[in-house]
Design a protein around this motif. Structure first.
Motif, short mmCIF file in Angstrom:
data_model
loop_
_atom_site.label_atom_id
_atom_site.label_comp_id
_atom_site.label_asym_id
_atom_site.label_seq_id
_atom_site.Cartn_x
_atom_site.Cartn_y
_atom_site.Cartn_z
N VAL A 93 23.46 8.30 -6.84
CA VAL A 93 22.05 8.65 -6.96
C VAL A 93 21.37 7.66 -7.89
CG1 VAL A 93 20.40 10.40 -7.70
CG2 VAL A 93 22.53 11.10 -6.60
N LEU A 94 20.24 7.11 -7.43
CA LEU A 94 19.41 6.24 -8.26
C LEU A 94 18.07 6.92 -8.45
CD1 LEU A 94 18.41 3.70 -9.65
CD2 LEU A 94 18.08 2.64 -7.40
N PHE A 95 17.75 7.25 -9.69
CA PHE A 95 16.46 7.82 -10.04
C PHE A 95 15.62 6.73 -10.70
CE2 PHE A 95 13.73 10.01 -13.22
CZ PHE A 95 12.86 10.60 -12.31
N LYS A 96 14.55 6.32 -10.03
CA LYS A 96 13.69 5.25 -10.54
C LYS A 96 12.44 5.86 -11.16
CE LYS A 96 12.26 1.36 -11.64
NZ LYS A 96 12.02 1.97 -12.95
N THR A 152 28.16 8.70 -9.17
CA THR A 152 27.36 8.11 -10.24
C THR A 152 25.89 8.48 -10.11
OG1 THR A 152 28.86 6.22 -10.36
CG2 THR A 152 26.72 5.96 -11.40
N PHE A 153 25.27 8.80 -11.24
CA PHE A 153 23.82 9.01 -11.33
C PHE A 153 23.27 7.92 -12.24
CE2 PHE A 153 20.27 10.47 -13.93
CZ PHE A 153 19.37 10.93 -13.00
N ILE A 154 22.29 7.15 -11.75
CA ILE A 154 21.64 6.09 -12.52
C ILE A 154 20.18 6.44 -12.71
CG2 ILE A 154 21.01 3.65 -12.63
CD1 ILE A 154 23.37 3.06 -10.77
N ALA A 155 19.71 6.47 -13.95
CA ALA A 155 18.28 6.58 -14.26
C ALA A 155 17.82 5.22 -14.75
CB ALA A 155 18.04 7.64 -15.32
N ALA A 156 16.96 4.57 -13.97
CA ALA A 156 16.43 3.26 -14.33
C ALA A 156 14.99 3.42 -14.79
CB ALA A 156 16.51 2.32 -13.13
N VAL A 157 14.74 3.19 -16.08
CA VAL A 157 13.43 3.51 -16.64
C VAL A 157 12.71 2.31 -17.24
CG1 VAL A 157 14.29 5.82 -17.17
CG2 VAL A 157 14.23 4.11 -18.98
N GLY A 158 13.37 1.15 -17.31
CA GLY A 158 12.78 0.03 -18.03
C GLY A 158 11.64 -0.67 -17.32
N SER A 159 11.69 -0.74 -15.99
CA SER A 159 10.67 -1.48 -15.26
C SER A 159 9.60 -0.54 -14.73
CB SER A 159 11.30 -2.27 -14.10
OG SER A 159 11.70 -1.41 -13.05
N PHE A 160 8.34 -0.97 -14.83
CA PHE A 160 7.24 -0.15 -14.33
C PHE A 160 6.11 -1.00 -13.75
CE2 PHE A 160 7.13 -0.64 -18.94
CZ PHE A 160 5.91 -1.25 -19.15
N THR A 161 6.42 -2.26 -13.39
CA THR A 161 5.49 -3.11 -12.65
C THR A 161 6.29 -3.82 -11.56
OG1 THR A 161 5.77 -5.21 -13.87
CG2 THR A 161 4.28 -3.54 -14.84
N PRO A 162 5.62 -4.35 -10.54
CA PRO A 162 6.34 -5.03 -9.47
C PRO A 162 7.14 -6.23 -9.93
CG PRO A 162 4.10 -4.53 -8.78
CD PRO A 162 4.17 -4.23 -10.25
N GLY A 222 23.57 6.28 -0.40
CA GLY A 222 23.40 7.36 -1.38
C GLY A 222 21.99 7.91 -1.33
N THR A 223 21.45 8.20 -2.51
CA THR A 223 20.14 8.85 -2.62
C THR A 223 19.29 8.11 -3.64
OG1 THR A 223 21.17 10.99 -2.17
CG2 THR A 223 18.95 11.02 -3.12
N VAL A 224 18.08 7.74 -3.25
CA VAL A 224 17.10 7.15 -4.16
C VAL A 224 15.95 8.13 -4.31
CG1 VAL A 224 15.51 5.24 -4.60
CG2 VAL A 224 17.71 4.80 -3.49
N VAL A 225 15.61 8.44 -5.55
CA VAL A 225 14.49 9.31 -5.86
C VAL A 225 13.59 8.60 -6.86
CG1 VAL A 225 13.78 11.51 -6.89
CG2 VAL A 225 15.81 11.42 -5.43
N VAL A 226 12.28 8.68 -6.68
CA VAL A 226 11.33 8.10 -7.63
C VAL A 226 10.66 9.22 -8.42
CG1 VAL A 226 10.92 6.04 -6.25
CG2 VAL A 226 9.49 8.06 -5.88
#
Length: 320
Positions: free
Chosen positions: A279-282, A209-219, A236-240
């Motif tokens: 993979v989680l792409f934040k 699975t590849f996840i692109a999480a784009v909704g949050s951009f503040t702490p 897995g793999t986390v990429v920002v």
């Protein structure tokens, strides 16, 4: 002389594949400079974003407001412009529609990440959130990946159905799903693009699975369950998208993870990352992505060239 473009004309200049390619090129360009963005809180809970960036030829500033209270109203949550200047002369060359640039470049960044990192880029694709970002990600992934099936989950079924109808108009098989966690095992591509007021995805993703999480951009913003983030970080793999995520990626920060330790998209395009497991792409956003959009638009419109004259003669709707 400059050109002020509305949303339709701006979108026409930013096709997903060309924009993803421009983003990749920007990450190889040593002339690019991106100062830290200014985020000024506004009365009523909104924010003013001032986001400058430049390269050897152009300088841009994205000036937008983000107003969460506009969700569900006729007013968009994001409003504003991207202003493009000639670095040598200081002349203003373009004014692009800010919300369109934001939606298009965010989806193109996700597309570039998926091209490089997704174990199974054919999908199916699960989109959680059916607003402007859901639409732009649908179009980008359909254009740039071998996706043939799309599942859509949203708090508002009407919005989900509208996005499904659009997917079908693009020749895709598509359906509304009530629970994204139940749909997750079917999908190798996932995009979460919600207002990020609470976790919308909790199930553990499979290794493909590849996840692109784009909704949050503040702490304070979050879309993904904290345990999901910790599981992907462990197995897995986390990429920002950029190192700035170290103080912006609410999903990862609220999971107690050391965000600064994760590789960025620049590391990926320079061949320094080998993905494993899920993979989680934040993605949190960066003025460099807006600079890439401006570069793509300048190429598309052919400023000071016959291409520009042809574009102007084509009947685009400019803002006056």
């Amino acid at each position: 002389m400059d050109t002020l473009l509305d949303a339709t004309a701006t979108a026409r200049l930013l096709p997903p594949i060309a924009l993803a390619d421009e983003i990749e090129a920007l990450l190889h360009d040593p002339a690019v400079q991106v100062p830290e963005r200014l985020v000024q809180p506004l009365p009523g809970g909104g924010s003013l974003f001032v986001m400058p960036a430049l390269d050897a030829h152009i300088a841009i500033t994205k000036l937008i407001t983000f107003t969460p209270a506009n969700a569900g109203t006729p007013r968009p949550a994001i409003q504003g412009d991207v202003v493009v200047f000639d670095s040598a002369t200081g002349e203003r060359r373009l004014v692009l529609d800010g919300p369109t640039v934001t939606a298009r470049r965010t989806a193109a960044v996700s597309l570039l990440a998926a091209r490089r990192l997704a174990p199974r880029p054919e999908g199916p694709l699960l989109i959680v959130g059916a607003g402007a970002q859901g639409l732009s990600h649908l179009e980008a992934f359909q254009a740039g990946l071998p996706v043939r099936e799309v599942l859509v989950a949203s708090r508002r079924r009407e919005s989900a159905q509208a996005l499904v109808d659009h997917a079908r108009s693009l020749g895709l098989k598509a359906e509304v799903v009530p629970d994204p966690d139940e749909a997750l095992p079917r999908c190798s591509l996932v995009v979460t693009c919600t207002p990020a007021s609470g976790a919308v995805l909790r199930a553990r993703p499979s290794r493909g699975t590849f996840i692109a999480a784009v909704g949050s951009f503040t702490p304070r913003m979050v879309e993904l369950d904290a345990q999901l983030c910790r599981d992907v970080a462990a197995d897995g793999t986390v990429v920002v998208d950029t190192p700035d995520a170290a103080h912006e990626a609410g999903d990862l920060l609220q999971a107690g993870l050391d965000v600064a330790s994760f590789p960025s998209l620049r590391d990926v395009v320079h061949g320094r990352v080998r993905a494993r497991g899920p993979v989680l792409f934040k993605s949190c956003g960066w003025a460099g992505w807006d600079l890439a959009a401006a570069r793509a638009a300048m190429k598309g419109i052919g400023v000071n060239s016959a291409a520009r004259r042809a574009f102007e003669a084509s009947g685009f709707e400019a803002r006056r």
